[in-house]
Design a protein around this motif. Sequence first.
Motif, PDB file in Angstrom:
ATOM      1  N   ASN A   1      -0.372  47.519  50.863  1.00 25.77           N
ATOM      2  CA  ASN A   1       1.210  47.085  50.873  1.00 25.77           C
ATOM      3  C   ASN A   1       1.396  45.837  51.026  1.00 25.77           C
ATOM      4  O   ASN A   1       2.328  45.130  50.413  1.00 25.77           O
ATOM      5  N   ASP A   2       0.517  45.087  51.923  1.00 27.02           N
ATOM      6  CA  ASP A   2       0.732  43.674  52.271  1.00 27.02           C
ATOM      7  C   ASP A   2       0.462  42.870  51.009  1.00 27.02           C
ATOM      8  O   ASP A   2       1.039  42.061  50.497  1.00 27.02           O
ATOM      9  N   ARG A   3      -0.888  43.143  50.232  1.00 24.88           N
ATOM     10  CA  ARG A   3      -1.261  42.395  49.178  1.00 24.88           C
ATOM     11  C   ARG A   3      -0.011  42.962  48.001  1.00 24.88           C
ATOM     12  O   ARG A   3       0.007  41.915  47.203  1.00 24.88           O
ATOM     13  N   ALA A   4       0.496  44.013  48.070  1.00 21.77           N
ATOM     14  CA  ALA A   4       1.268  44.353  47.011  1.00 21.77           C
ATOM     15  C   ALA A   4       2.551  43.625  46.945  1.00 21.77           C
ATOM     16  O   ALA A   4       3.087  42.978  46.008  1.00 21.77           O
ATOM     17  N   MET A   5       3.184  43.226  48.342  1.00 20.28           N
ATOM     18  CA  MET A   5       4.361  42.331  48.467  1.00 20.28           C
ATOM     19  C   MET A   5       3.997  41.022  47.767  1.00 20.28           C
ATOM     20  O   MET A   5       5.021  40.421  47.223  1.00 20.28           O
ATOM     21  N   ALA A   6       2.964  40.523  48.202  1.00 17.10           N
ATOM     22  CA  ALA A   6       2.526  39.055  47.496  1.00 17.10           C
ATOM     23  C   ALA A   6       2.762  39.280  46.150  1.00 17.10           C
ATOM     24  O   ALA A   6       3.129  38.261  45.382  1.00 17.10           O
ATOM     25  N   GLU A   7       2.273  40.425  45.521  1.00 16.63           N
ATOM     26  CA  GLU A   7       2.504  40.451  43.891  1.00 16.63           C
ATOM     27  C   GLU A   7       3.685  40.591  43.533  1.00 16.63           C
ATOM     28  O   GLU A   7       4.001  40.045  42.451  1.00 16.63           O
ATOM     29  N   PHE A   8       4.381  41.465  44.055  1.00 20.01           N
ATOM     30  CA  PHE A   8       5.969  41.604  43.872  1.00 20.01           C
ATOM     31  C   PHE A   8       6.617  40.593  43.620  1.00 20.01           C
ATOM     32  O   PHE A   8       7.485  40.208  43.084  1.00 20.01           O
ATOM     33  N   ARG A   9       6.625  39.560  44.839  1.00 12.55           N
ATOM     34  CA  ARG A   9       7.327  38.243  44.804  1.00 12.55           C
ATOM     35  C   ARG A   9       6.872  37.425  43.470  1.00 12.55           C
ATOM     36  O   ARG A   9       7.936  36.570  42.957  1.00 12.55           O
ATOM     37  N   LYS A  10       5.871  37.654  42.992  1.00 10.27           N
ATOM     38  CA  LYS A  10       5.550  36.896  41.527  1.00 10.27           C
ATOM     39  C   LYS A  10       6.181  37.303  40.459  1.00 10.27           C
ATOM     40  O   LYS A  10       6.354  36.608  39.437  1.00 10.27           O
ATOM     41  N   LEU A  11       6.896  38.641  40.475  1.00  8.02           N
ATOM     42  CA  LEU A  11       7.690  39.342  39.497  1.00  8.02           C
ATOM     43  C   LEU A  11       8.983  38.673  39.204  1.00  8.02           C
ATOM     44  O   LEU A  11       9.349  38.449  38.131  1.00  8.02           O
ATOM     45  N   ILE A  12       9.162  37.770  40.297  1.00 10.00           N
ATOM     46  CA  ILE A  12      10.705  37.469  40.326  1.00 10.00           C
ATOM     47  C   ILE A  12      11.037  36.078  39.416  1.00 10.00           C
ATOM     48  O   ILE A  12      10.384  35.046  39.635  1.00 10.00           O
TER      49      ILE A  12
ATOM     50  N   MET B   1       7.060  49.313  53.887  1.00 11.27           N
ATOM     51  CA  MET B   1       7.558  47.786  54.473  1.00 11.27           C
ATOM     52  C   MET B   1       8.580  47.147  53.675  1.00 11.27           C
ATOM     53  O   MET B   1       8.974  47.429  52.692  1.00 11.27           O
ATOM     54  N   THR B   2       9.504  46.348  54.429  1.00 11.02           N
ATOM     55  CA  THR B   2      10.432  45.648  53.753  1.00 11.02           C
ATOM     56  C   THR B   2      10.514  44.181  53.949  1.00 11.02           C
ATOM     57  O   THR B   2      10.313  43.949  55.184  1.00 11.02           O
ATOM     58  N   ARG B   3      10.596  43.464  53.254  1.00 12.10           N
ATOM     59  CA  ARG B   3      10.783  42.023  53.317  1.00 12.10           C
ATOM     60  C   ARG B   3      12.196  41.615  52.416  1.00 12.10           C
ATOM     61  O   ARG B   3      12.438  42.137  51.419  1.00 12.10           O
ATOM     62  N   THR B   4      12.703  40.410  53.017  1.00 12.79           N
ATOM     63  CA  THR B   4      14.039  39.837  52.247  1.00 12.79           C
ATOM     64  C   THR B   4      13.710  38.304  52.131  1.00 12.79           C
ATOM     65  O   THR B   4      13.104  37.717  52.906  1.00 12.79           O
ATOM     66  N   PHE B   5      13.851  38.106  50.813  1.00 14.33           N
ATOM     67  CA  PHE B   5      13.340  36.575  50.132  1.00 14.33           C
ATOM     68  C   PHE B   5      14.933  36.026  49.742  1.00 14.33           C
ATOM     69  O   PHE B   5      15.866  36.742  49.473  1.00 14.33           O
ATOM     70  N   PHE B   6      14.691  34.563  49.677  1.00 20.69           N
ATOM     71  CA  PHE B   6      15.778  33.756  49.087  1.00 20.69           C
ATOM     72  C   PHE B   6      15.311  33.168  47.621  1.00 20.69           C
ATOM     73  O   PHE B   6      14.311  32.464  47.741  1.00 20.69           O
ATOM     74  N   TYR B   7      16.102  33.532  46.549  1.00 20.23           N
ATOM     75  CA  TYR B   7      15.568  32.702  45.255  1.00 20.23           C
ATOM     76  C   TYR B   7      16.211  31.361  44.904  1.00 20.23           C
ATOM     77  O   TYR B   7      17.449  31.450  44.814  1.00 20.23           O
ATOM     78  N   LYS B   8      15.506  30.512  45.063  1.00 20.67           N
ATOM     79  CA  LYS B   8      15.662  29.007  44.443  1.00 20.67           C
ATOM     80  C   LYS B   8      16.901  28.676  45.273  1.00 20.67           C
ATOM     81  O   LYS B   8      17.722  27.762  44.908  1.00 20.67           O
ATOM     82  N   TYR B   9      17.002  28.803  46.472  1.00 17.45           N
ATOM     83  CA  TYR B   9      17.720  28.340  47.405  1.00 17.45           C
ATOM     84  C   TYR B   9      17.588  28.205  48.831  1.00 17.45           C
ATOM     85  O   TYR B   9      17.016  29.440  49.321  1.00 17.45           O
ATOM     86  N   GLU B  10      17.881  27.406  49.562  1.00 15.88           N
ATOM     87  CA  GLU B  10      17.593  27.565  51.030  1.00 15.88           C
ATOM     88  C   GLU B  10      19.031  28.230  51.721  1.00 15.88           C
ATOM     89  O   GLU B  10      20.111  27.714  51.356  1.00 15.88           O
TER      90      GLU B  10
END
Length: 357
Positions: free
Chosen positions: A145-156, A226-235
Motif C-alpha cells: 500500500n505504501d508503494r501504491a500510494m507513491a504510484e497513485f500520486r503520479k496519476l495526478i 491508508m489515507t494521505r492528503t496532498f496539495f496540487y500545484k500550490y503551497e
Amino acid sequence: MLNTERMKRVFANLNTKQMMISDPYAIFYLTGKWIFPGERFLGLLIREGKTPVLFVNELFRFDEEIGVEKVYLKDTDDLPAIFAKYVDQNESLGVDKILPARFLLPMMEKGIAKNFFNTSLAVDTTRAVKDEAEIALMRESSIINDRAMAEFRKLIRTGISEKEVAEQMLNIYKALGAEGYSFEPIVAFGKNAADPHHMPDDTRLEEGMTVLFDVGGKYKNYCSDMTRTFFYKYEPGERQKEVYNLVRRANEEAEAYVKPGVRLCDIDAKARDVIAKGGFGPDFTHRLGHFIGLEDHEYGDVSAAFDNKVVPGNIFSIEPGIYHPAILGCRIEDLILVTETGHEVLNHYSHDIEVID
C-alpha cells in the motif's frame, strides 16, 4: 486445513459447548477454505471434543480434506432436521451475528438446541489477535500500500477526474503484488475531501485543489488501509497548514501512546484532544480507527465506545481527520500493530506536507 490453534482460542472464548458459524470469513479463518454461498446455507458446527462439521450446499462440493466432516445439502432438504442429528439438543447453541433469520427461526421453532444466543465475540475476539503468520501478511500488505500510494500520486494531473484516477488503481495494485482492493478507493479533490466517505465522481482536478486518497489492497487475503492528503500545484495557506499539522499531531501522538494495556477509548481521546484543543473538535466526526485483517473493518473500534485494553497482536487503524469545507478536508491514516513492548506502525509513507507539481 483446520487451524487447531485458532480453534482452541475460539473455544477458550466460548461460553457454550457448541456453535454454528455462518460467516464465510470466519470459516476461512478456521479452515483455510473460502465458500461464498449466496442465499444458501453455510455453517461450520464446532463442538467441544468433536470433529467440526461443515454444512454446505451441494453446489459447492470440493474434494480436498480440510479437517472437518462435510455434510452436503440440497435446496429441498429439511435443514433443522439435518442439524438436529449433530447438535446436542440438551445444550445451548451459539450462533454468529450474520446467521440469517430464515435459517435461525426454523432451528428455534424445531427446538434443535436447548436455547440460542449470539456467540460472535468468541470468534471476533480471537480474530482480533493476529498470529505470526497473519502479522507477516499484514506487514507485506501495508508495504504494498505504501508503494501504491507513491504510484497513485503520479496519476495526478490537471483536468483528470476522480473517477478516472480510481479506475487506474486496481491495475497498479495488481502490478505490485496485491490481488485486489480491500475496499473501493476514496479519491477526493478540493472540497470533496471534507466528506469523509466521498466516493469518486466526475469532479476534475484544478490547480489549487487538495487531493485525498483513502486506499487499501489485499495481499494473500489480508487487507491494508491508508489515507494521505496532498496539495496540487500550490503551497497551503497558514490556516490549511494549521489544520494539516493538527491532524498529523493527532495521528502521531495517538500512535506513540499505543502499547499493551492501554484502552481503545483512551487512544481515541488522545487524538481527539489534540484536535479539540486546536479548535476543530466538531470537525472530527468519526471514530479514530477500526480493527482490520481478513476484512477491512473487523470487530473492534478505536473509539469512546470501546474500553477494551489492547493486547499484542491487535492491528487497527489510526485515522484522525478534520473536515472543514471552508478551510481543508484532511485525514492521515496508518495501520498500527500492538507488540509485546509497544507498537509498530505498518505504514511508512511520509506524513510531511507534500505538494504535487
